[in-house]
Design a protein around this motif. Structure first.
Motif: not given
Length: 137
Positions: A31-34, A97-98, A103-104, A129-130
């Motif tokens: 929810x937060x990242x994407x 945002x991600x 995310x790293x 993820x890309x």
């Protein structure tokens, strides 16, 4: 998608297995990242493990659940070679945002020879993820 609660026939939907009873945390992370919207949730009989969650991300569906080793649904088999790709309108916005969410970076976001601004990242649950969008001119 007209009704996110209904799974359309003929589509391919990624289904992620989340380790260590982290399914509910994964939903919040995505929810937060994407910008994910959870459109369905079903908890296991124990009331803790996530049996199934259906997320809508950028117009597409993603399914996920906690691991259930008692049913052969475990995370000890690494999904080598699998990347979840998001084709978006603004790669930098989605990327930032991600990264802020946790995310790293794996492959830095950059303009690529094929015409996209593209990068790869790993989420806290071990999934790659890309993110890609046409290069702005």
């Amino acid at each position: 998608m007209s009704d996110p609660h209904k799974v359309p026939p003929g589509c391919v939907i990624p289904y992620l297995t989340i380790p260590s009873r982290g399914g509910q945390a994964a939903v919040e992370f995505y929810r937060a990242a994407f910008g994910a919207e959870e459109v369905f949730r079903n908890l296991a009989e124990d009331g803790e493990r996530l049996m199934h969650s259906r997320l809508l991300i950028n117009g597409g569906l993603l399914f996920l659940s906690d691991e259930f080793p008692e049913y052969g649904h475990a995370t000890d088999i690494v999904p080598a070679g699998v990347t979840m790709h998001l084709q978006v309108d603004d790669a930098d916005e989605w990327w930032n945002r991600a990264i802020i969410a946790g995310c790293v970076p794996v492959t830095p976001l950059a303009d690529q020879f094929w015409g996209d601004r593209y990068g790869r990242m790993s989420d806290p649950f071990g999934h790659i993820w890309s993110i890609g969008a046409p290069v702005r001119k």
